[in-house]
Design an enzyme around this catalytic site. Structure first.
Site, mmCIF file in Angstrom:
data_model
loop_
_atom_site.group_PDB
_atom_site.id
_atom_site.type_symbol
_atom_site.label_atom_id
_atom_site.label_comp_id
_atom_site.label_asym_id
_atom_site.label_seq_id
_atom_site.Cartn_x
_atom_site.Cartn_y
_atom_site.Cartn_z
ATOM 1 C CG HIS A 1 -1.794 -1.144 1.398
ATOM 2 N ND1 HIS A 1 -1.805 -1.900 2.553
ATOM 3 C CD2 HIS A 1 -2.666 -1.754 0.568
ATOM 4 C CE1 HIS A 1 -2.645 -2.900 2.431
ATOM 5 N NE2 HIS A 1 -3.178 -2.850 1.227
ATOM 6 C CG HIS B 1 -4.220 1.254 3.217
ATOM 7 N ND1 HIS B 1 -4.345 2.043 2.099
ATOM 8 C CD2 HIS B 1 -4.840 0.090 2.912
ATOM 9 C CE1 HIS B 1 -5.014 1.399 1.168
ATOM 10 N NE2 HIS B 1 -5.322 0.197 1.627
ATOM 11 N NE ARG C 1 -4.884 -10.406 2.100
ATOM 12 C CZ ARG C 1 -4.560 -9.235 1.571
ATOM 13 N NH1 ARG C 1 -3.400 -8.683 1.863
ATOM 14 N NH2 ARG C 1 -5.371 -8.623 0.745
#
Ligand code: ADP
Length: 398
Positions: A178, A206, A239
């Protein structure tokens, strides 16, 4: 004037914007969501109005074809020839790329070679790239790497405490992700606060389906939470983020699972989905949380705890922090997550947040801290597409 398309393909989404450059006018934007799921959605903005259709979108190739068809059908471009360049977000650039580059065969080969490190992303990026090359054979492309901004980390941040030869021989280290978003949010947050980015320390959060947190000193990354692959760091939609590595060997044995099975468990069946059993989407977790659902409460608490631990650690590493910025799907829209993270950090970082303002902030730029807060807290919608379009024009000389 040139029309440029910026493509940002996530693991389950494809976001795009068509820009008129150099004016940076957004001619349209849109996204294909829930790619690969039973029912997806495609949205395109036409004359400021969102047109959404619900339909299954099998893979990223289908998403690109749909996007190009819709650009012409909605008169965003009279023909696809009007598009002069394409910029693509690439998740994993390894140590090869510390900035954006024009795409050639060598660049494609390197991105392909790095697919092992970003199995949900790099192959999807190349599908999008190839589909666009086929549809628009006369234009050049630029790759903008999520890892580039993190290349300023020094080895005490990017090395893992494993045999050093693994780094030397196999390049095992943290690369982060990111980066384009963290870069934009870092610069934009400084502008919002009317401060010089090179004279401030910031922690950018983020928080999307994929998520990472970055510590930035004077405009340069000193640490970031994602590791070798987008599987590392904080807990995410599907995840697991950082866990004790023994969990992997232990469960492999208990479940008689293969390494591929374990990869699938940790990438696709963990995180919010795995803990809650409800969904990978934070909106669903929050709806269940508000009804007092036990698994949703547990999931939310775990998620917040992971974020607070990382931000607190970066606070210690930076020494002092001028601003915390929230961005991406959850960071921009989810006031409950922001509220709980800020409450968790309040005492140690001296935060003073206007929780009323926070609750009313959904997807717009806003300083949510009060004047007496030791650290400014800012909601800053990310704009990776704009960075991609700017780099595309700069590098292709359009
Ligand atoms: P990615 O690009 O990694 O696929 P995004 O940045 O688009 O992810 O973020 C997706 C996440 O943002 C999802 O978990 C979704 O629940 C969350 N999100 C999007 N809109 C909202 C909203 N209005 N309120 C709460 N969460 C939201």
């Amino acid at each position: 004037m040139s029309k440029v398309i910026a493509v940002n393909s996530g693991s389950s989404s494809l976001k795009f914007q068509v820009f008129d450059m150099p004016s940076e006018t957004v001619l349209t934007s849109g996204q294909a969501e829930r790619i690969g799921q039973e029912m997806g959605a495609f949205t395109i903005k036409v004359n400021g109005e969102k047109k959404t259709q619900e339909l299954p979108i099998a893979d990223h190739q289908v998403a690109v074809d749909l996007m190009l068809k819709e650009l012409v059908e909605n008169n965003i471009v009279a023909s696809l020839d009007e598009i002069k360049g394409a910029g693509h977000r690439i998740v994993q650039g390894g140590s090869y790329f510390s900035g954006s580059v024009e795409v050639n065969e060598d660049v494609v080969n390197k991105v392909e070679e790095l697919s092992d490190l970003a199995p949900l992303h790099n192959p999807a990026h190349l599908v999008c790239y190839r589909a666009l090359c086929k549809a628009l054979p006369n234009i050049k492309h630029v790759f903008v790497f999520d890892t580039a901004f993190h290349q300023t980390m020094t080895e005490e941040s990017y090395l893992f405490p494993v045999p050093y030869e693994w780094y030397e021989n196999y390049k095992v280290r943290s690369y982060g992700a990111h980066g384009t978003s963290h870069w934009y949010v870092n610069r934009r947050t400084a502008e919002i606060l009317n401060k010089n980015v090179e004279e401030m320390n910031m922690i950018t959060c983020h928080l999307g389906n994929g998520a990472s947190i970055t510590a930035i000193r004077n405009g340069k990354v000193i640490n970031t939470s994602m590791g070798l692959t987008p599987l590392g760091g904080i807990m995410m939609g599907t995840r697991c983020g950082d866990i004790d590595p023994t969990v992997v060997f232990y469960m492999e044995e208990k479940l008689h699972a293969t390494p591929e099975d374990m990869d699938n468990y940790l990438n696709k069946k963990s995180g919010m989905l795995g803990v809650s059993g409800i969904s990978s989407d934070c909106r669903d977790i929050e709806a269940a949380y508000n009804k007092g659902d036990e698994r949703a409460v547990r999931t939310m608490n775990l998620y917040i705890n992971r974020i607070v631990n990382v931000v607190g650690g970066y606070f210690a590493q930076l020494g002092h922090v001028d601003a915390i910025a929230f961005t991406a799907g959850i960071g921009e829209n989810d006031s409950l997550v922001r509220e709980k993270v800020c409450q968790g950090l309040e005492e140690c970082m001296g935060l003073s947040v206007d929780y009323e303002a926070n609750r009313n902030c959904h997807g717009e730029e806003l300083v949510i801290s009060k004047k007496d807060s030791k650290v400014d807290v800012v909601v800053c919608p990310t704009n990776e597409e704009l960075v991609i379009a700017r780099d595309t024009v700069r590098i292709l000389g359009l």
